[in-house]
Design a protein around this motif. Structure first.
Motif, PDB file in Angstrom:
ATOM      1  N   SER A   1     -31.178  54.603 -63.393  1.00 19.36           N
ATOM      2  CA  SER A   1     -31.257  53.070 -63.346  1.00 19.36           C
ATOM      3  C   SER A   1     -29.958  52.484 -62.510  1.00 19.36           C
ATOM      4  O   SER A   1     -30.010  51.922 -61.876  1.00 19.36           O
ATOM      5  CB  SER A   1     -31.455  52.553 -64.888  1.00 19.36           C
ATOM      6  N   ALA A   2     -28.636  53.364 -63.178  1.00 11.21           N
ATOM      7  CA  ALA A   2     -27.521  52.715 -62.596  1.00 11.21           C
ATOM      8  C   ALA A   2     -27.473  53.197 -61.068  1.00 11.21           C
ATOM      9  O   ALA A   2     -26.900  52.519 -60.096  1.00 11.21           O
ATOM     10  CB  ALA A   2     -26.533  53.422 -63.164  1.00 11.21           C
ATOM     11  N   PHE A   3     -28.139  54.379 -60.912  1.00 10.54           N
ATOM     12  CA  PHE A   3     -28.103  54.705 -59.515  1.00 10.54           C
ATOM     13  C   PHE A   3     -28.907  53.729 -58.580  1.00 10.54           C
ATOM     14  O   PHE A   3     -28.754  53.446 -57.183  1.00 10.54           O
ATOM     15  CB  PHE A   3     -28.716  56.578 -59.434  1.00 10.54           C
ATOM     16  N   ASN A   4     -30.051  53.630 -59.132  1.00 13.22           N
ATOM     17  CA  ASN A   4     -31.030  52.736 -58.246  1.00 13.22           C
ATOM     18  C   ASN A   4     -30.609  51.374 -57.986  1.00 13.22           C
ATOM     19  O   ASN A   4     -30.842  50.752 -56.834  1.00 13.22           O
ATOM     20  CB  ASN A   4     -32.310  52.609 -58.927  1.00 13.22           C
ATOM     21  N   ALA A   5     -29.770  50.959 -59.132  1.00 10.47           N
ATOM     22  CA  ALA A   5     -29.191  49.675 -58.767  1.00 10.47           C
ATOM     23  C   ALA A   5     -28.017  49.656 -57.923  1.00 10.47           C
ATOM     24  O   ALA A   5     -27.508  48.376 -57.794  1.00 10.47           O
ATOM     25  CB  ALA A   5     -28.695  49.073 -60.259  1.00 10.47           C
TER      26      ALA A   5
ATOM     27  N   ALA B   1     -25.073  51.047 -58.506  1.00  6.58           N
ATOM     28  CA  ALA B   1     -23.983  50.715 -59.199  1.00  6.58           C
ATOM     29  C   ALA B   1     -22.887  51.699 -58.731  1.00  6.58           C
ATOM     30  O   ALA B   1     -23.151  52.898 -58.168  1.00  6.58           O
ATOM     31  CB  ALA B   1     -24.254  51.149 -60.775  1.00  6.58           C
ATOM     32  N   THR B   2     -21.591  51.619 -58.831  1.00  6.79           N
ATOM     33  CA  THR B   2     -20.408  52.165 -58.216  1.00  6.79           C
ATOM     34  C   THR B   2     -19.258  52.089 -59.364  1.00  6.79           C
ATOM     35  O   THR B   2     -19.692  51.765 -60.369  1.00  6.79           O
ATOM     36  CB  THR B   2     -20.050  51.735 -56.939  1.00  6.79           C
ATOM     37  N   GLY B   3     -18.499  52.847 -59.382  1.00  9.25           N
ATOM     38  CA  GLY B   3     -17.203  53.120 -59.930  1.00  9.25           C
ATOM     39  C   GLY B   3     -17.758  53.529 -61.415  1.00  9.25           C
ATOM     40  O   GLY B   3     -18.256  54.571 -61.459  1.00  9.25           O
TER      41      GLY B   3
ATOM     42  N   ARG C   1     -23.417  59.155 -65.404  1.00  8.10           N
ATOM     43  CA  ARG C   1     -23.205  60.766 -64.963  1.00  8.10           C
ATOM     44  C   ARG C   1     -22.626  61.499 -65.910  1.00  8.10           C
ATOM     45  O   ARG C   1     -23.149  62.932 -65.965  1.00  8.10           O
ATOM     46  CB  ARG C   1     -22.799  61.057 -63.492  1.00  8.10           C
ATOM     47  N   ARG C   2     -21.792  61.104 -66.430  1.00 10.61           N
ATOM     48  CA  ARG C   2     -20.903  61.791 -67.402  1.00 10.61           C
ATOM     49  C   ARG C   2     -21.687  62.190 -68.618  1.00 10.61           C
ATOM     50  O   ARG C   2     -21.365  63.248 -69.195  1.00 10.61           O
ATOM     51  CB  ARG C   2     -19.545  61.271 -67.730  1.00 10.61           C
TER      52      ARG C   2
END
Length: 478
Positions: free
Chosen positions: A227-231, A233-235, A242-243
């Motif tokens: 979800s964060a990857f598709n949005a 998101a960075t940083g 991922r962690r």
């Protein structure tokens, strides 16, 4: 002393000589090296007769052997050295030489610590033995005649420098390198959907698929990251998602695949963490696995340990890096070379042995854990050191000494300090210098003579002749 007394003394000394020859290991029937048959016919006055076969049998009167042969006549001029108590008249040259020196005192003929400033006899009628000036030196040395040195078999050797090498044999076993063993376990509650075609004993490579795992916790973490990857998101936000996957020990190829396909798989391939053999397989198709359950155990045998046990007394000769030759009993003469990597800090209480760890390369997996091996640890000095044969050292347990050959039949006992041993030699760290000669055989006989003379000298010093001298014409008594 008249001729009869001389003959009697010579016979007694001859018998004593035969006993001494037997005491140092010669055959009783061997021809004594002291009497020469050629000298018996030189026309000199005969002092006694000896068995014609050279046996230690003597007579004051002529006799015949059972086969009719005459016993050999021994003249007074025969060149004989008995080294026995008293002064036999046949030692004319030695007697003349001693007569030129002053007599210091007389000692007991039986070796007892009893001396006298004047001639006397003991309780058995034996004459006390004169001790001449120069015979008992202040350095504790002892002087022996060539005859006694020859009969005792004393030999000397020059002290030189030589390398000392020795092999310490030791039994041992092959063990796994603890640092090359790993387990495959989950950090979450999950199920083993399927297990790859690997079993106990198989060799696997790092990254090879071992099983496929499903877990709701793993799927939830994957959905959050996707979800964060598709949005876009960075940083910290993307890094945090991922962690979470990394904290669940998700294989890196599975994360890369999730980023590439952007789809969450029902199960994730679980990979081998290293090369090695499967020692244990507990994973079964469809099983439920909890956090920490050991599903696989893998060991890398390309480098193994050999654990050796050596005697406590040999521990001082071994150091880190010492070369070791290893011969597995099951491999028919095949050898491996290793080095001492660790000397364990504690002894084995039951066997009183020290344990060594040897690291050995094992590229062909020929060495297998729990194999028995015979090892040889190469110890010694890299440079030549001052060394003598082991037979040279007189070791009483608390004192080590050698006999230094001073020449002309004089021997000096000297205390030494010992170092390493090996190859029949022992290092001398203190007490000797290069080029000195030491006695290597029959040294215990010379040492006994030295100890006796030292004791007699100490007794004589305590009783000086001046203090013990009796009145004129009186006989001295102990």
């Amino acid at each position: 002393m008249n001729r009869a007394l001389w003959a009697g003394a010579a016979a007694i000394i001859a018998v004593a000589t035969g006993a001494f020859v037997a005491s140092i290991g010669l055959r009783p029937d061997a021809t004594p090296p002291l009497v020469s048959a050629a000298r018996a016919a030189d026309g000199s006055a005969t002092v006694y007769y000896q068995d014609p076969d050279g046996k230690p049998r003597y007579s004051l009167t002529p006799r015949k052997a059972p086969d009719g042969r005459d016993w050999r006549a021994v003249p007074a001029s025969a060149d004989i050295s008995f080294d026995a108590p008293g002064q036999p008249p046949v030692e004319t040259k030695a007697a003349d030489a001693k007569g030129e020196r002053g007599i210091k005192y007389y000692r007991n003929p039986m070796g007892l610590p009893d001396t006298s400033p004047v001639p006397k006899k003991d309780s058995m009628g034996m004459d006390y033995i004169p001790v001449y000036e120069g015979e008992d030196s202040d350095d504790g040395s002892v002087k022996l005649s060539p005859g006694r040195i020859q009969r005792s078999g004393a030999k000397s050797e020059v002290v030189v420098r030589r390398p000392i090498r020795s092999l310490i044999p030791a039994p041992g076993t092959v063990q796994e390198d603890e640092r090359r063993v790993s387990v495959v376990a989950l950090r979450f509650e999950g199920f083993v959907e399927s297990v790859a075609n690997v079993t106990t004993g198989d060799h696997v490579h790092k990254g090879q698929v071992l099983m496929n795992v499903y877990s709701s916790a793993l799927s939830s973490a994957a959905a959050e990251y996707l979800s964060a990857f598709n949005a876009g998101a960075t940083g910290k936000e993307l890094k945090g998602a991922r962690r979470r996957l990394e904290n669940l020990a998700t294989p890196e190829p599975a994360i890369k695949e999730l980023e590439r396909t952007r789809e969450i798989s029902l199960s994730i391939p679980w990979l081998a963490p290293q090369d090695g053999e499967i020692l244990e397989r507990n994973a079964v198709n469809g099983m439920r696995a909890g956090p920490g359950d050991v599903l696989f155990r893998i060991a890398d045998h390309s480098l193994v340990w050999v654990l050796l046990d050596i005697a406590e007394r040999d521990l001082a000769q071994v150091a880190l890096g010492t070369k070791v030759t290893i011969r597995p009993r099951a491999l028919g003469g095949q050898t491996f070379i290793g080095a001492v990597a660790l000397i364990y800090p504690h002894l084995m209480a039951q066997t009183r042995t020290a344990r060594l760890r040897i690291e050995v390369e094992n590229p062909d997996d020929a060495l297998r854990p729990e194999m028995y091996v015979d090892a040889e640890i190469e110890t010694g000095t890299p440079a030549p050191v001052l060394a003598v044969p082991e037979s040279t050292v007189l070791d009483s347990g608390t004192r080590q000494a050698v006999l230094v050959d001073k020449g002309e039949g004089r021997f000096e006992p000297r205390e030494v300090k010992l170092g390493r041993r090996g190859g029949g030699y022992v290092e001398i760290t203190q007490g000797l210098s290069e080029g000195e000669a030491v006695v290597t055989s029959a040294n215990f006989l010379i040492d006994a003579e030295s100890n006796l003379k030292a004791a007699l000298k100490g007794f004589a010093d305590a009783r000086s002749p001046q203090a013990a001298e009796p009145a004129s014409g009186a006989e001295a008594h102990p």
